[in-house]
Design a protein around this motif. Sequence first.
Motif, mmCIF file in Angstrom:
data_model
loop_
_atom_site.group_PDB
_atom_site.id
_atom_site.type_symbol
_atom_site.label_atom_id
_atom_site.label_comp_id
_atom_site.label_asym_id
_atom_site.label_seq_id
_atom_site.Cartn_x
_atom_site.Cartn_y
_atom_site.Cartn_z
ATOM 1 N N ARG A 151 0.828 -1.204 0.000
ATOM 2 C CA ARG A 151 0.000 0.000 0.000
ATOM 3 C C ARG A 151 0.868 1.261 0.000
ATOM 4 N NH1 ARG A 151 -5.082 -1.468 4.008
ATOM 5 N NH2 ARG A 151 -5.926 -3.131 2.687
ATOM 6 N N ARG A 152 1.966 1.229 0.724
ATOM 7 C CA ARG A 152 2.887 2.376 0.716
ATOM 8 C C ARG A 152 3.464 2.580 -0.683
ATOM 9 N NH1 ARG A 152 4.845 -0.103 5.247
ATOM 10 N NH2 ARG A 152 3.784 0.654 7.091
ATOM 11 N N TYR A 153 3.715 1.479 -1.399
ATOM 12 C CA TYR A 153 4.233 1.570 -2.761
ATOM 13 C C TYR A 153 3.206 2.232 -3.678
ATOM 14 C CZ TYR A 153 7.020 0.272 -6.818
ATOM 15 O OH TYR A 153 7.787 0.309 -7.951
ATOM 16 N N TYR A 154 1.938 1.931 -3.492
ATOM 17 C CA TYR A 154 0.883 2.612 -4.246
ATOM 18 C C TYR A 154 0.946 4.112 -3.945
ATOM 19 C CZ TYR A 154 -1.888 -1.354 -6.014
ATOM 20 O OH TYR A 154 -2.344 -2.442 -6.701
ATOM 21 N N ARG A 155 1.012 4.443 -2.664
ATOM 22 C CA ARG A 155 1.057 5.857 -2.275
ATOM 23 C C ARG A 155 2.289 6.535 -2.848
ATOM 24 N NH1 ARG A 155 1.269 6.844 3.860
ATOM 25 N NH2 ARG A 155 3.377 6.126 3.524
ATOM 26 N N GLN A 156 3.440 5.888 -2.738
ATOM 27 C CA GLN A 156 4.689 6.449 -3.264
ATOM 28 C C GLN A 156 4.599 6.661 -4.770
ATOM 29 O OE1 GLN A 156 8.218 4.016 -2.493
ATOM 30 N NE2 GLN A 156 8.979 4.557 -4.509
ATOM 31 N N SER A 157 4.061 5.702 -5.476
ATOM 32 C CA SER A 157 3.927 5.815 -6.927
ATOM 33 C C SER A 157 3.026 6.986 -7.298
ATOM 34 C CB SER A 157 3.350 4.525 -7.515
ATOM 35 O OG SER A 157 4.204 3.428 -7.247
ATOM 36 N N TRP A 158 1.917 7.131 -6.580
ATOM 37 C CA TRP A 158 0.986 8.213 -6.865
ATOM 38 C C TRP A 158 1.612 9.565 -6.543
ATOM 39 C CZ3 TRP A 158 -2.482 9.581 -9.904
ATOM 40 C CH2 TRP A 158 -3.385 10.610 -9.640
ATOM 41 N N HIS A 170 -8.145 8.731 -4.417
ATOM 42 C CA HIS A 170 -7.006 9.636 -4.248
ATOM 43 C C HIS A 170 -6.794 10.030 -2.791
ATOM 44 C CE1 HIS A 170 -7.032 11.036 -8.726
ATOM 45 N NE2 HIS A 170 -6.826 9.742 -8.588
ATOM 46 N N HIS A 171 -7.868 10.299 -2.077
ATOM 47 C CA HIS A 171 -7.722 10.719 -0.679
ATOM 48 C C HIS A 171 -7.113 9.617 0.196
ATOM 49 C CE1 HIS A 171 -11.503 8.484 -0.383
ATOM 50 N NE2 HIS A 171 -11.291 8.428 0.917
ATOM 51 N N LEU A 172 -7.283 8.370 -0.206
ATOM 52 C CA LEU A 172 -6.724 7.255 0.567
ATOM 53 C C LEU A 172 -5.206 7.183 0.463
ATOM 54 C CD1 LEU A 172 -9.296 4.506 -0.403
ATOM 55 C CD2 LEU A 172 -9.212 5.830 1.718
ATOM 56 N N LEU A 173 -4.669 7.815 -0.557
ATOM 57 C CA LEU A 173 -3.230 7.755 -0.777
ATOM 58 C C LEU A 173 -2.522 8.999 -0.242
ATOM 59 C CD1 LEU A 173 -3.375 6.142 -4.291
ATOM 60 C CD2 LEU A 173 -2.821 5.036 -2.131
ATOM 61 N N ALA A 174 -3.228 9.751 0.573
ATOM 62 C CA ALA A 174 -2.588 10.872 1.267
ATOM 63 C C ALA A 174 -1.613 10.280 2.286
ATOM 64 C CB ALA A 174 -3.641 11.732 1.948
ATOM 65 N N ASP A 175 -0.753 11.073 2.798
ATOM 66 C CA ASP A 175 0.301 10.600 3.707
ATOM 67 C C ASP A 175 -0.280 10.333 5.096
ATOM 68 O OD1 ASP A 175 3.605 11.800 4.654
ATOM 69 O OD2 ASP A 175 2.787 9.798 4.469
ATOM 70 N N ASP A 176 -1.095 9.304 5.206
ATOM 71 C CA ASP A 176 -1.742 8.956 6.466
ATOM 72 C C ASP A 176 -1.642 7.444 6.658
ATOM 73 O OD1 ASP A 176 -3.367 8.479 8.632
ATOM 74 O OD2 ASP A 176 -5.110 9.503 7.818
#
Length: 139
Positions: A10-17, A44-50
């Motif tokens: 999941r962090r990789y998804y966030r990092q990629s985005w 998109h909001h799910l991939l915020a830095d949280d």
Amino acid sequence: MFGNDRDAMRRYYRQSWQKFQLKQPLDALEQQIAQVVAEHPEYHHLLADDERTLQHTYRPEEGRTNPFLHMGLHLGIREQAATNRPLGILALYQQLTNKFGVLEAEHRMMECLAQSLWQAQRNNTAPDEVAYLECLKKL
């Protein structure tokens, strides 16, 4: 790539985005992930830095789709089409995307893929490619 480390994936998804949004160079997998995320603004909001959002467990009884599973199924279907594995899926993918458009076709295909994966897990076997392709042909 991530084994069973859900949070790392999941962090990789966030990092990629985030890299995509910052117009930083992306490797091939990051590009694929960013494309799928871009097509799903509702996530998109799910991939915020949280971290709490990334660590949420999506249970069926909540009535919400697991966004990471959903996006992962898109990636899986695109990989299957790119490699034509199982044999014959590329032609089916092309037919369905011509008929419904890419996203709608993939959303319909996900039902077959998820069913195939669920059956394989339930039976502790490899996915039944013939049954999977037959399901896709019915779409």
